[in-house]
Design a protein around this motif. Sequence first.
Motif, PDB file in Angstrom:
ATOM      1  N   ALA A 326      -1.528  -4.926  -6.060  1.00  0.00           N
ATOM      2  CA  ALA A 326      -0.551  -3.863  -6.323  1.00  0.00           C
ATOM      3  C   ALA A 326       0.840  -4.219  -5.809  1.00  0.00           C
ATOM      4  N   GLU A 327       0.933  -4.639  -4.566  1.00  0.00           N
ATOM      5  CA  GLU A 327       2.252  -4.953  -3.995  1.00  0.00           C
ATOM      6  C   GLU A 327       2.912  -6.114  -4.735  1.00  0.00           C
ATOM      7  N   LYS A 328       2.122  -7.120  -5.066  1.00  0.00           N
ATOM      8  CA  LYS A 328       2.675  -8.282  -5.771  1.00  0.00           C
ATOM      9  C   LYS A 328       3.163  -7.899  -7.165  1.00  0.00           C
ATOM     10  N   ILE A 329       2.439  -7.022  -7.843  1.00  0.00           N
ATOM     11  CA  ILE A 329       2.850  -6.579  -9.175  1.00  0.00           C
ATOM     12  C   ILE A 329       4.154  -5.798  -9.099  1.00  0.00           C
ATOM     13  N   PHE A 330       4.258  -4.872  -8.142  1.00  0.00           N
ATOM     14  CA  PHE A 330       5.508  -4.113  -7.992  1.00  0.00           C
ATOM     15  C   PHE A 330       6.670  -5.039  -7.641  1.00  0.00           C
ATOM     16  N   LYS A 331       6.408  -6.052  -6.840  1.00  0.00           N
ATOM     17  CA  LYS A 331       7.462  -6.998  -6.465  1.00  0.00           C
ATOM     18  C   LYS A 331       7.921  -7.816  -7.673  1.00  0.00           C
ATOM     19  N   SER A 332       6.973  -8.146  -8.580  1.00  0.00           N
ATOM     20  CA  SER A 332       7.328  -8.940  -9.757  1.00  0.00           C
ATOM     21  C   SER A 332       8.244  -8.173 -10.706  1.00  0.00           C
ATOM     22  N   PHE A 333       8.211  -6.832 -10.637  1.00  0.00           N
ATOM     23  CA  PHE A 333       9.084  -6.016 -11.473  1.00  0.00           C
ATOM     24  C   PHE A 333      10.426  -5.717 -10.799  1.00  0.00           C
ATOM     25  N   SER A 334      10.625  -6.270  -9.600  1.00  0.00           N
ATOM     26  CA  SER A 334      11.899  -6.141  -8.867  1.00  0.00           C
ATOM     27  C   SER A 334      12.333  -4.679  -8.735  1.00  0.00           C
ATOM     28  N   ILE A 335      11.394  -3.815  -8.362  1.00  0.00           N
ATOM     29  CA  ILE A 335      11.738  -2.407  -8.203  1.00  0.00           C
ATOM     30  C   ILE A 335      12.523  -2.218  -6.913  1.00  0.00           C
ATOM     31  N   SER A 396      17.245  -4.321 -20.587  1.00  0.00           N
ATOM     32  CA  SER A 396      17.023  -3.114 -19.791  1.00  0.00           C
ATOM     33  C   SER A 396      17.307  -3.426 -18.336  1.00  0.00           C
ATOM     34  N   ASN A 397      17.904  -2.469 -17.647  1.00  0.00           N
ATOM     35  CA  ASN A 397      18.165  -2.634 -16.221  1.00  0.00           C
ATOM     36  C   ASN A 397      16.872  -2.419 -15.423  1.00  0.00           C
ATOM     37  N   ASN A 398      16.848  -3.025 -14.211  1.00  0.00           N
ATOM     38  CA  ASN A 398      15.697  -2.819 -13.336  1.00  0.00           C
ATOM     39  C   ASN A 398      15.551  -1.342 -12.993  1.00  0.00           C
ATOM     40  N   SER A 399      14.336  -0.857 -13.079  1.00  0.00           N
ATOM     41  CA  SER A 399      14.067   0.550 -12.805  1.00  0.00           C
ATOM     42  C   SER A 399      12.826   0.666 -11.944  1.00  0.00           C
ATOM     43  N   THR A 400      12.822   1.651 -11.070  1.00  0.00           N
ATOM     44  CA  THR A 400      11.648   1.881 -10.226  1.00  0.00           C
ATOM     45  C   THR A 400      10.633   2.761 -10.919  1.00  0.00           C
ATOM     46  N   TRP A 401      11.129   3.758 -11.653  1.00  0.00           N
ATOM     47  CA  TRP A 401      10.222   4.791 -12.131  1.00  0.00           C
ATOM     48  C   TRP A 401       9.319   4.319 -13.256  1.00  0.00           C
ATOM     49  N   VAL A 402       9.744   3.375 -14.098  1.00  0.00           N
ATOM     50  CA  VAL A 402       8.909   2.948 -15.227  1.00  0.00           C
ATOM     51  C   VAL A 402       7.646   2.219 -14.749  1.00  0.00           C
ATOM     52  N   PRO A 403       7.750   1.150 -13.937  1.00  0.00           N
ATOM     53  CA  PRO A 403       6.512   0.519 -13.452  1.00  0.00           C
ATOM     54  C   PRO A 403       5.655   1.467 -12.617  1.00  0.00           C
ATOM     55  N   LEU A 404       6.316   2.260 -11.763  1.00  0.00           N
ATOM     56  CA  LEU A 404       5.556   3.170 -10.894  1.00  0.00           C
ATOM     57  C   LEU A 404       4.854   4.261 -11.704  1.00  0.00           C
ATOM     58  N   PHE A 405       5.573   4.845 -12.660  1.00  0.00           N
ATOM     59  CA  PHE A 405       4.993   5.919 -13.469  1.00  0.00           C
ATOM     60  C   PHE A 405       3.844   5.401 -14.326  1.00  0.00           C
ATOM     61  N   THR A 406       4.029   4.277 -14.995  1.00  0.00           N
ATOM     62  CA  THR A 406       2.994   3.772 -15.903  1.00  0.00           C
ATOM     63  C   THR A 406       1.731   3.358 -15.138  1.00  0.00           C
ATOM     64  N   PRO A 466       3.315 -12.274 -17.217  1.00  0.00           N
ATOM     65  CA  PRO A 466       2.758 -10.948 -16.909  1.00  0.00           C
ATOM     66  C   PRO A 466       2.771  -9.992 -18.100  1.00  0.00           C
ATOM     67  N   GLY A 467       3.806 -10.096 -18.939  1.00  0.00           N
ATOM     68  CA  GLY A 467       3.898  -9.178 -20.072  1.00  0.00           C
ATOM     69  C   GLY A 467       2.740  -9.311 -21.033  1.00  0.00           C
ATOM     70  N   TRP A 468       2.400 -10.529 -21.424  1.00  0.00           N
ATOM     71  CA  TRP A 468       1.282 -10.728 -22.354  1.00  0.00           C
ATOM     72  C   TRP A 468      -0.061 -10.465 -21.681  1.00  0.00           C
ATOM     73  N   THR A 469      -0.123 -10.667 -20.375  1.00  0.00           N
ATOM     74  CA  THR A 469      -1.344 -10.277 -19.647  1.00  0.00           C
ATOM     75  C   THR A 469      -1.565  -8.772 -19.747  1.00  0.00           C
ATOM     76  N   LEU A 470      -0.492  -8.006 -19.599  1.00  0.00           N
ATOM     77  CA  LEU A 470      -0.582  -6.550 -19.740  1.00  0.00           C
ATOM     78  C   LEU A 470      -0.981  -6.161 -21.161  1.00  0.00           C
ATOM     79  N   TRP A 471      -0.472  -6.882 -22.155  1.00  0.00           N
ATOM     80  CA  TRP A 471      -0.865  -6.608 -23.541  1.00  0.00           C
ATOM     81  C   TRP A 471      -2.355  -6.864 -23.753  1.00  0.00           C
ATOM     82  N   PHE A 472      -2.878  -7.907 -23.107  1.00  0.00           N
ATOM     83  CA  PHE A 472      -4.310  -8.203 -23.209  1.00  0.00           C
ATOM     84  C   PHE A 472      -5.139  -7.048 -22.652  1.00  0.00           C
ATOM     85  N   PHE A 473      -4.749  -6.540 -21.486  1.00  0.00           N
ATOM     86  CA  PHE A 473      -5.472  -5.409 -20.898  1.00  0.00           C
ATOM     87  C   PHE A 473      -5.337  -4.156 -21.764  1.00  0.00           C
ATOM     88  N   ALA A 474      -4.157  -3.932 -22.321  1.00  0.00           N
ATOM     89  CA  ALA A 474      -3.955  -2.763 -23.186  1.00  0.00           C
ATOM     90  C   ALA A 474      -4.823  -2.849 -24.436  1.00  0.00           C
TER      91      ALA A 474
END
Length: 524
Positions: A326-335, A396-406, A466-474
């Motif tokens: 979890a922490e590493k994923i949030f860090k990769s999104f530069s929140i 898109s600018n870096n945002s905290t709420w999009v990674p956290l909300f999703t 990471p983006g295509w990894t997320l698409w695989f899970f989706a």
Amino acid sequence: MEESPPSPVTEATEADTEEQKNGNSKILKRLETIPDIKRDTSGITTQYIATGIVNLGAFASGACVAWSSSALPMMTLGHSESRPSDGVIYASFNGTHPKIELTDSEASWVASLLCLGALFGAVPSGLISEYFGRKKTLLYLALPLVVSWILVASSPNVYGLYVGRFVGGLAVGAFSVAIPPYVEDIAEDNLRPALANFYHVHFACGILFGYIIGMVHSTSWLSMLCASVPVAFFIAFIFLPESPTYLITQGKYVEAKTALRYFRGIDNDVDSEIKVLKEFIRSHGRNKVTIKQLLSSRTTIKALVVSYGLMIFQQMSGIFPILFNAEKIFKSFSISLNPPSAAIILGFCLVSSTYFSTTFLKKIRRRVLLLISFTAMSLSLGLLAIYYHLNVSNLSNNSTWVPLFTLCLFVSVYAVGVGPIPWLMLREIFAPNVRRRATAVTAGFHWFLAFGVTKLFQNLVHIVSPGWTLWFFALTCAVGTIFVYFFVPETKDRTLDEIQDEFDGIHKRRKHRHVIEVETIYQA
């Protein structure tokens, strides 16, 4: 005229009468010294407290999962750094040992070996508890957990971490199989669904606990705090009695009656329940099946296909890689929010959703919850993948709420449907004589999948981003929706016979009665 004092015989008679009404006075006085757990003579409070105590094992398992998210970012090397031949960098110290710094590949092994150990712990734990007892099996599982945390905290190299995590995984897998039968044995029928959900709630609370203590920036202290949980479990659980069902299987009927009275309260008659348990155990003994016989029944094979399919899509959704990293994923999104704080919010959403899942399971059909859960998980991961691609393309600018909300939406809908329902269905689609053996092999398969997905997650991120990894899970979650729609039967408010008839292709239709026929009956 003075009244004569009552004779000793009269006093004894009155005392005997009072004792018959309220039970043995000595026992009542002794029970009064036990705080709260025996104040409710119906036994409901006792069952809730006992279930909470035994599920400290699930709490400890959740802390094992969350440890990776909190500890591995403090131990991982950058991609450009090199490693000495002994595998240890002596630049900094953590307690009395050199601070271990890991490559991404080694970190993925440290995280995933917990699941591999759980695979080897889950499969035999059911048989072990049948021979040595539910209580002894659960009680002694605290030992490998404590040993694992000592190894993790004091290991001077990465191989000690490997061994420690694998040993801890043995206990985690065994807990996942051994805790539910104990709860099922001590719970009344009307309380069993709520008490069964305690495992998932405590597991989620353990994850939140692991994220919170991750604020302590020391892997040794983090491990020691996690080790305190199995110690507390051992101290609290040692005072609870053995499972009444297991005692009956050993012919210890007096002890079984005493244990059952402990869980049912002093005002309840347990003789009828003891009789029912005896009949159930005799029937179970006559119809006991082996693994080979388990695979020889068409109905059981179809039930295994459903349970295995749900476990595949549950784990391939990426839930464990997200919780482990979890922490590493949030860090990769530069929140902008501190990653440990974001992980705590994620853990809180997981706990709250798991807690309220019991209410949804009582009111909403299983298939509907699964369909909604898989669909919402797919949408949340797809939205996060789109955000990642836009962010990488500087659209898109870096945002905290999009990674956290999703991600909070992802774990919340998982906790309501995809998380608990596959485990709940194990009790609903399998006959009693095959249920525990089927649960053991399904749990082993679950942990095998968890190991594979957690280990390959880092490789997948490096290969396709990471983006295509997320698409695989989706996409996996979307396919899971299709699987549920076509293959998973509805089990809520249905008997086992009705469910197994559906597996066999037998659909019993209610006889249609015409209005004229009904009126004729009433006129007669």
